[in-house]
Design an enzyme around this catalytic site. Sequence first.
Site, PDB file in Angstrom:
ATOM      1  N   ASP A 169     -12.213  52.408   1.397  1.00  0.00           N
ATOM      2  CA  ASP A 169     -10.754  52.266   1.269  1.00  0.00           C
ATOM      3  C   ASP A 169     -10.385  51.263   0.169  1.00  0.00           C
ATOM      4  O   ASP A 169      -9.572  51.557  -0.709  1.00  0.00           O
ATOM      5  CB  ASP A 169     -10.134  51.806   2.599  1.00  0.00           C
ATOM      6  CG  ASP A 169     -10.001  52.934   3.603  1.00  0.00           C
ATOM      7  OD1 ASP A 169     -10.679  53.961   3.420  1.00  0.00           O
ATOM      8  OD2 ASP A 169      -9.231  52.795   4.564  1.00  0.00           O
ATOM      9  N   ALA A 202      -3.882  49.232   1.005  1.00  0.00           N
ATOM     10  CA  ALA A 202      -2.850  49.236  -0.044  1.00  0.00           C
ATOM     11  C   ALA A 202      -1.993  47.970   0.027  1.00  0.00           C
ATOM     12  O   ALA A 202      -1.682  47.361  -1.002  1.00  0.00           O
ATOM     13  CB  ALA A 202      -1.986  50.484   0.074  1.00  0.00           C
ATOM     14  N   GLY A 204      -4.547  56.778   8.700  1.00  0.00           N
ATOM     15  CA  GLY A 204      -5.674  57.269   7.904  1.00  0.00           C
ATOM     16  C   GLY A 204      -5.359  57.373   6.429  1.00  0.00           C
ATOM     17  O   GLY A 204      -6.147  57.894   5.659  1.00  0.00           O
ATOM     18  N   LEU A 205      -4.189  56.851   6.006  1.00  0.00           N
ATOM     19  CA  LEU A 205      -3.814  56.952   4.593  1.00  0.00           C
ATOM     20  C   LEU A 205      -3.980  55.631   3.837  1.00  0.00           C
ATOM     21  O   LEU A 205      -3.449  55.458   2.752  1.00  0.00           O
ATOM     22  CB  LEU A 205      -2.375  57.467   4.455  1.00  0.00           C
ATOM     23  CG  LEU A 205      -2.111  58.877   4.990  1.00  0.00           C
ATOM     24  CD1 LEU A 205      -0.668  59.297   4.728  1.00  0.00           C
ATOM     25  CD2 LEU A 205      -3.063  59.903   4.370  1.00  0.00           C
ATOM     26  N   GLY A 206      -4.701  54.709   4.438  1.00  0.00           N
ATOM     27  CA  GLY A 206      -5.066  53.496   3.695  1.00  0.00           C
ATOM     28  C   GLY A 206      -3.965  52.463   3.583  1.00  0.00           C
ATOM     29  O   GLY A 206      -3.952  51.670   2.638  1.00  0.00           O
ATOM     30  N   SER A 207      -3.052  52.436   4.565  1.00  0.00           N
ATOM     31  CA  SER A 207      -1.943  51.487   4.488  1.00  0.00           C
ATOM     32  C   SER A 207      -2.430  50.033   4.391  1.00  0.00           C
ATOM     33  O   SER A 207      -1.944  49.258   3.567  1.00  0.00           O
ATOM     34  CB  SER A 207      -1.039  51.700   5.703  1.00  0.00           C
ATOM     35  OG  SER A 207      -0.477  50.523   6.135  1.00  0.00           O
ATOM     36  N   SER A 208      -3.406  49.660   5.204  1.00  0.00           N
ATOM     37  CA  SER A 208      -3.825  48.251   5.202  1.00  0.00           C
ATOM     38  C   SER A 208      -4.470  47.880   3.870  1.00  0.00           C
ATOM     39  O   SER A 208      -4.184  46.813   3.320  1.00  0.00           O
ATOM     40  CB  SER A 208      -4.761  47.958   6.379  1.00  0.00           C
ATOM     41  OG  SER A 208      -5.902  48.770   6.316  1.00  0.00           O
ATOM     42  N   PRO A 248       2.599  55.257   5.977  1.00  0.00           N
ATOM     43  CA  PRO A 248       2.654  55.024   7.418  1.00  0.00           C
ATOM     44  C   PRO A 248       1.420  54.254   7.906  1.00  0.00           C
ATOM     45  O   PRO A 248       0.319  54.507   7.424  1.00  0.00           O
ATOM     46  CB  PRO A 248       2.698  56.435   8.029  1.00  0.00           C
ATOM     47  CG  PRO A 248       2.489  57.393   6.912  1.00  0.00           C
ATOM     48  CD  PRO A 248       2.586  56.673   5.611  1.00  0.00           C
ATOM     49  N   VAL A 249       1.643  53.288   8.813  1.00  0.00           N
ATOM     50  CA  VAL A 249       0.501  52.494   9.300  1.00  0.00           C
ATOM     51  C   VAL A 249      -0.335  53.305  10.288  1.00  0.00           C
ATOM     52  O   VAL A 249       0.153  54.263  10.891  1.00  0.00           O
ATOM     53  CB  VAL A 249       0.946  51.157   9.971  1.00  0.00           C
ATOM     54  CG1 VAL A 249       1.500  50.197   8.947  1.00  0.00           C
ATOM     55  CG2 VAL A 249       1.931  51.411  11.076  1.00  0.00           C
TER      56      VAL A 249
HETATM   57  O1  PMV Z   1      -9.079  53.437   7.902  1.00  0.00           O
HETATM   58  P1  PMV Z   1      -9.095  54.908   7.786  1.00  0.00           P
HETATM   59  O2  PMV Z   1      -8.453  55.607   8.911  1.00  0.00           O
HETATM   60  O3  PMV Z   1      -8.658  55.345   6.470  1.00  0.00           O
HETATM   61  O4  PMV Z   1     -10.656  55.344   7.932  1.00  0.00           O
HETATM   62  C1  PMV Z   1     -11.651  54.732   7.219  1.00  0.00           C
HETATM   63  C2  PMV Z   1     -12.828  55.624   7.072  1.00  0.00           C
HETATM   64  C3  PMV Z   1     -14.001  55.397   8.012  1.00  0.00           C
HETATM   65  O5  PMV Z   1     -15.100  56.075   7.410  1.00  0.00           O
HETATM   66  C4  PMV Z   1     -13.732  55.999   9.373  1.00  0.00           C
HETATM   67  C5  PMV Z   1     -14.345  53.932   8.180  1.00  0.00           C
HETATM   68  C6  PMV Z   1     -14.905  53.281   6.935  1.00  0.00           C
HETATM   69  O6  PMV Z   1     -14.911  52.053   6.908  1.00  0.00           O
HETATM   70  O7  PMV Z   1     -15.351  53.962   6.009  1.00  0.00           O
END
Ligand code: PMV
Length: 311
Positions: free
Chosen positions: A152, A111, A105-109, A101-102
């Site tokens: 990420d 991935a 917080g699961l790293g969609s972009s 899911p976009v």
């Molecule tokens: O993009 P997310 O929602 O997986 O969050 C990234 C993690 C942060 O620590 C908030 C930002 C970063 O660049 O590390």
Amino acid sequence: MPAFTATAPGKIILFGEHAVVYGQPAIAVPLFSSRARASIHPQIHGNQGEIWIDAPQLSLSASLYDLVQDHPIRVALQLAAGKNNISEAPACKVLIDSEIPVSSGLGSSAAVSTALIRAFSGFLGTRLTDQEISDLVYEVEKIEHGTPSGIDNTVVAFQHPVYYKKGSPIDFLPIPKPFKLVIADCGIAGETRLAVQGVRDRLEADPVRTQKIVTEIGEISQSARELILDGKPEDLGELMDHNHTLLQELGVSISKLDDLVQAAREAGALGAKLSGGGLGGHIIALVNEREEEILQKLLERGAIRAETTSI
Ligand code: PMV
């Protein structure tokens, strides 16, 4: 030129989000149950440089050059072509399909970019190393998130748990004793960019107190690393609870996330916290034998999706 396909997993940040932007360590693991997939199909009757992109989950069906200059997909493809010293790729169709899911917080972009860069490079004839892919994905992440820490792209490109500290060599984290997490989507889209900016504003407005929180989060990541390496993951719960409280103090949680964290604990989770940038997105909860009750409770309390994953 044959078709080429590559996939990349999602990711979960176990500890240390936000603090990692300021040089503190964080722990992230790949989420293999949700993947992004990119496949590149040659179009033998097309003209050199003609690239068509279909990405249903991103509601995208367009020619590469119809995308704005800094569109992450356009940038990812151009970076991969540049790495292959190619200014105009052979005509092709790019299909992007993602189960992640976009804005959650699961790293969609990360991935999607990883799968895309890996597949497109393969199509152009080069097999990039994980480090090369990670570096290119980092460049794309900058467009999406402004000042990414690099966690990420690292965990997703290498597909391996990491104890990540900005600027330090990659420290892959072995997991001698597996453990189970429930991950639940609060139904509100996460806002990483806004949350990162919020923490930056807080650091400027109240540097001493905010820096103390950031440092404390880093110490939690260090303790968590020891517990994982010592084969005591069941003791991580307390650290997760503490990490969540500190993220609340940084202003990156919202009541929906707090509610789900609370619900998971009430149902017997050993600990729970938000995961990722926050202001929406997912929570994670460390579970033991009561995982079914925890999943049920999270759904009752408004999670739009909840699943168990083994780390
Ligand atoms: O993009 P997310 O929602 O997986 O969050 C990234 C993690 C942060 O620590 C908030 C930002 C970063 O660049 O590390």
